[in-house]
Design a protein around this motif. Structure first.
Motif, PDB file in Angstrom:
ATOM      1  N   SER A 143     -87.380 -21.815  30.908  1.00 17.56           N
ATOM      2  CA  SER A 143     -88.325 -22.698  29.552  1.00 17.56           C
ATOM      3  C   SER A 143     -89.524 -21.811  29.669  1.00 17.56           C
ATOM      4  CB  SER A 143     -88.396 -24.327  29.846  1.00 17.56           C
ATOM      5  OG  SER A 143     -89.288 -24.208  31.036  1.00 17.56           O
TER       6      SER A 143
ATOM      7  N   GLU B 158     -83.996 -27.706  20.821  1.00 13.14           N
ATOM      8  CA  GLU B 158     -84.958 -27.200  21.689  1.00 13.14           C
ATOM      9  C   GLU B 158     -84.614 -27.261  22.961  1.00 13.14           C
ATOM     10  OE1 GLU B 158     -88.967 -28.917  20.152  1.00 13.14           O
ATOM     11  OE2 GLU B 158     -87.828 -30.595  19.850  1.00 13.14           O
ATOM     12  N   ILE B 159     -84.088 -28.093  23.468  1.00 11.97           N
ATOM     13  CA  ILE B 159     -83.588 -28.288  24.900  1.00 11.97           C
ATOM     14  C   ILE B 159     -82.304 -27.323  25.314  1.00 11.97           C
ATOM     15  CG2 ILE B 159     -82.767 -29.747  26.757  1.00 11.97           C
ATOM     16  CD1 ILE B 159     -83.736 -32.258  25.066  1.00 11.97           C
TER      17      ILE B 159
ATOM     18  N   PRO C  99     -88.779 -30.021  27.904  1.00 11.07           N
ATOM     19  CA  PRO C  99     -88.998 -31.432  27.642  1.00 11.07           C
ATOM     20  C   PRO C  99     -88.952 -31.563  26.012  1.00 11.07           C
ATOM     21  CG  PRO C  99     -90.898 -31.106  28.290  1.00 11.07           C
ATOM     22  CD  PRO C  99     -89.997 -29.569  28.436  1.00 11.07           C
ATOM     23  N   GLY C 100     -87.926 -31.051  25.197  1.00 12.59           N
ATOM     24  CA  GLY C 100     -88.063 -31.070  23.779  1.00 12.59           C
ATOM     25  C   GLY C 100     -87.481 -32.356  23.237  1.00 12.59           C
TER      26      GLY C 100
ATOM     27  N   SER D  80     -82.768 -23.748  27.166  1.00  9.30           N
ATOM     28  CA  SER D  80     -82.897 -23.442  28.709  1.00  9.30           C
ATOM     29  C   SER D  80     -81.811 -23.712  29.725  1.00  9.30           C
ATOM     30  CB  SER D  80     -84.090 -24.355  29.091  1.00  9.30           C
ATOM     31  OG  SER D  80     -83.774 -25.802  28.829  1.00  9.30           O
TER      32      SER D  80
ATOM     33  N   ASP E 245     -81.421 -35.794  29.393  1.00  5.73           N
ATOM     34  CA  ASP E 245     -80.484 -34.941  28.656  1.00  5.73           C
ATOM     35  C   ASP E 245     -79.478 -34.268  29.598  1.00  5.73           C
ATOM     36  OD1 ASP E 245     -81.546 -33.398  30.799  1.00  5.73           O
ATOM     37  OD2 ASP E 245     -83.019 -32.535  29.363  1.00  5.73           O
TER      38      ASP E 245
ATOM     39  N   GLY F  62     -85.096 -28.367  32.496  1.00  2.64           N
ATOM     40  CA  GLY F  62     -85.205 -28.016  31.189  1.00  2.64           C
ATOM     41  C   GLY F  62     -86.363 -28.136  30.350  1.00  2.64           C
TER      42      GLY F  62
END
Length: 246
Positions: free
Chosen positions: A143, A186-187, A180-181, A190, A221, A178
């Protein structure tokens, strides 16, 4: 703290909540693996036990979950005696300071947070003294957040090449935390970036062919991480509830 011969201070409701959560997480992990075309057995659930008391961890271990991960060396050593009779597979998943290596190697079978060569050399030198070996992951900061540990993806090849010269350490794969979206879009990168890096480094021979493990994904996630190739997910709050930092 209870011992193996003393009754658990947890109520029946507490125990039922933990075991129910364990079964739910296991079912979700299996379903996510099968949806991605893999066997449910291809993914292991690591119990992220940061701040959790030994009594709660014991319930999970007795329910058949044998893999635990701690973020701090102090917590590994503090809980080791209370859980020794259950012989868990213990991983350090948080950053490791070089002055804590000796304590870590007494109780951890795997270090997931190796991200620099001086640390790896310190671990290997101590293992020479002990005449022992340890498994490890290379932690990669996919990330690219300044607040996170891990080697930059473009520097992973050089670090892995160097650590593979250390004869006391066995590389199992790569680990990341990962982004933290707020959305899968977004996640996901990564995690997909770690999978692609692993494939590239194994195809080129930088990593051994058997170093296929990808430790990525947490309570919020882990199904997304499994979809992107995770073989190990680190789940804590979904099983034990909110952490107690008091």
């Amino acid at each position: 703290m209870s011992t193996p011969d003393s009754p658990s201070p947890l109520s029946a409701d507490d125990i039922a909540a933990i075991t129910g959560n364990l079964d739910e997480v296991a079912d979700r992990a299996r379903a996510a693996a099968e949806s991605s075309g893999r066997s449910g057995d291809d993914v292991r659930v690591l119990l992220a036990t940061k701040t959790q008391p030994a009594e709660k961890i014991r319930v999970a271990l007795e329910h058949g979950f044998t893999l635990i991960g701690e973020n701090k060396v102090q917590e590994i050593t503090g809980k080791a005696e209370a859980l020794a009779d259950l012989n868990p597979e213990t991983h350090l998943i948080g950053p490791l300071q070089r002055n804590k290596v000796n304590h870590t190697l007494r109780h951890a079978q795997c270090i997931q947070s190796v991200d620099n060569l001086p640390l790896a050399e310190k671990i290997n030198n101590r293992l020479d003294v002990l005449d022992e070996t340890v498994d490890y992951f290379i932690q990669v900061n996919t990330s690219r957040e300044d607040s996170k540990f891990g080697v930059a993806p473009e520097d992973a090849e050089e670090l892995i090449t160097a650590t593979r010269e250390l004869g006391r350490m066995r590389l199992r794969g790569l680990m990341t935390i990962g982004l933290p979206g707020s959305s899968p879009e977004e996640i996901r990168p990564s995690y997909s970036d770690l999978r692609e890096l692993s494939e590239k480094l194994r195809e080129s021979g930088v990593m051994p062919a058997e170093a296929t493990e990808l430790s990525m994904g947490m309570s919020g996630d882990f199904e997304l991480a499994i979809a992107e190739g995770a073989t190990m997910v680190r789940v804590g709050s979904s099983i034990f509830g909110a952490r107690d930092y008091s």
